[in-house]
Design a protein around this motif. Structure first.
Motif: not given
Lengths: 271, 271
Positions: A159-160, A163-164, B86-87, B158, B162, B203-206
């Motif tokens: 996910v991480r 994500l970014n 990263h959350i 998730m 995302l 942060n959590y959702l990017g």
DNA sequence: CGCGCCGTTGAAAGTATTCAACAAGAGTGG
DNA sequence: CCACTCTTGTTGAATACTTTCAACGGCGCG
């Protein structure tokens, strides 16, 4: 960054946990360790190989058994209500398939061979028997729980990662993960064949097919790798890692095309 | 919507698995079911409440116990080698904390209270004892494994949520997930207070903080909700769901500002 | 051999980020 | 209790990245 701990490249060591994570290479689940593989092999039985495109089980089917990939590869596809397909995982040799079905008892996604693939079946009776014994001996922290926990952790890293990160980082990470896996299986980490299409990769990484294609082209221009259809040759592993770790100087589109460093092909078979 | 599992809207039912998935509301882990909660309460003990910003455990710390959130909320933060945070999860009441530490025995991320929060500790001895008994009775598919499997499945959803979805869909899904959770806890699903900052959500959702802020403003313009600081009032649940499911007619930026439907506040306390 | 799928490439459009400035609130200390 | 400060939240404008659309070459398969 406290330094008391040495960073292992992709995974925290049990004796000495990595305090901070490196995201690169977190694109694929880790295979079972040798010990785990032995353990599970003892309670599994081989079933006849799947041919390309054949499914191991379909979305919504009841969970009959778990499986371990022996050789070949599979993709897992979740189909949502808008009829869109999402590839949630590629399964490579050594990986356990079906863990996500335990909660409901039904497979949340279809799993399908990308090439001729052979898997071992872990029959539920054998697994129960095994769990019983294991619990009696060692308490709750069995081998099986560890495998699940690792899968959870890796999904979180995924996910991480996705994500970014920009598309180039995602693709580089994915290729590195593949490379690492091939090395672990005893194959060359530099030359390998993708069993999945560009479209599958794009879907998995959340990128358009065109983007994947363009990026591969760009990686090639930068001397990072050579791609010919589904054959990949990694020419500059360090460069690829730098990219995946976000250590790259700038956007790959602005970077000038540097002539590849002279040592990059050292020890590699010409393909 | 039977049921045995209250969240059936978002979760396949055991009797009749949903063949295709609805992504909306998949932004948070599901809490334990009533039965599971009872089971775990029996083997857990309450510890003194955490104050805002206090940590339950830090990244790299050895796994001592698992925890169940009683009330309040926490965030889990993974810090990577580039020192970025990263959350990876928000933990709300009923959720099990620490599952991702089982594989290595060390916590992969710091977990920190977002507000005054009380948790129960599941001591490892108690858990082992429990597992042993459970395994002896029912074999390998214990309650605990199911919890892990569900976490894995949700993490997977998730990713898909995302990955391909636009920012508005992500935020709408997140808010819906929160709303659902509040309803499950017996609070109003329409009026609630965010325990996390905009920055945490982003942060959590990017998403960038600014994007979260802008989207909340836009949702408000569209009559979907009213946001005043961290207080949220959902004015048009169906509209929000339509957005989260991707059923919305078009990009929210092109949509005209529609006067809210007359019934949208029915049954709601003015805040 | 033709059809369909896969892969590539260019141009245009959209979506989210970044940068910058500012407003509002919470926490702290006088 | 108020002033001060730092964090949190908001808004606008410019920029960057990725997608979408469209067209086309190539390959494998029937």
């Amino acid at each position: 960054m406290t330094s008391q701990y040495k960073a292992s490249r992709f995974m925290a060591l049990p004796e000495r946990p990595t305090p901070a994570y490196r995201l690169s290479g977190m694109c694929l689940p880790a295979p079972l360790s040798v010990g785990e593989l032995e353990t599970f092999s003892a309670i599994s039985r081989q079933i006849s190989p799947l041919r390309k495109r054949q499914t191991l089980f379909a979305q919504g089917e009841a969970l009959k058994s778990l499986y371990i990939v022996r050789c070949g590869s599979l993709k897992q596809v979740y189909r949502d209500i808008t009829d869109e397909a999402h590839i949630t995982q590629f399964y490579l040799p050594g990986e356990v398939v079906g863990l996500d079905a335990i909660s409901t008892g039904f497979h949340p996604g279809t799993t399908q061979a990308l090439e001729t693939t052979s898997v071992c079946e872990i029959l539920p009776e054998a697994l129960e028997e095994f769990s019983r014994k294991e619990a009696a001996e060692k308490g709750g922290n069995g081998c099986f729980l560890r495998v699940m926990s690792r899968a959870l952790h890796q999904e979180r890293m995924m996910v991480r990662l996705l994500l970014n990160r920009t598309s180039d980082v995602r693709l580089a990470s994915f290729l590195l993960a593949l490379s690492t896996r091939f090395r672990q299986q005893g194959y060359s980490p530099f030359c390998f064949r993708l069993s999945m299409s560009r479209s599958d990769i794009g879907n998995y990484l959340g990128l358009a097919v065109e983007t994947v294609s363009r990026l591969l082209g760009r990686f090639q221009d930068l001397g990072l790798l050579t791609a010919k259809g589904r054959e990949i040759r990694v020419d500059d592993l360090d460069g690829l890692m730098a990219l995946a770790d976000g250590r790259a100087r700038q956007s790959i589109w602005h970077a000038g095309i540097v002539p590849p460093s002279s040592c990059r092909l050292a020890g590699m078979p010409a393909h």
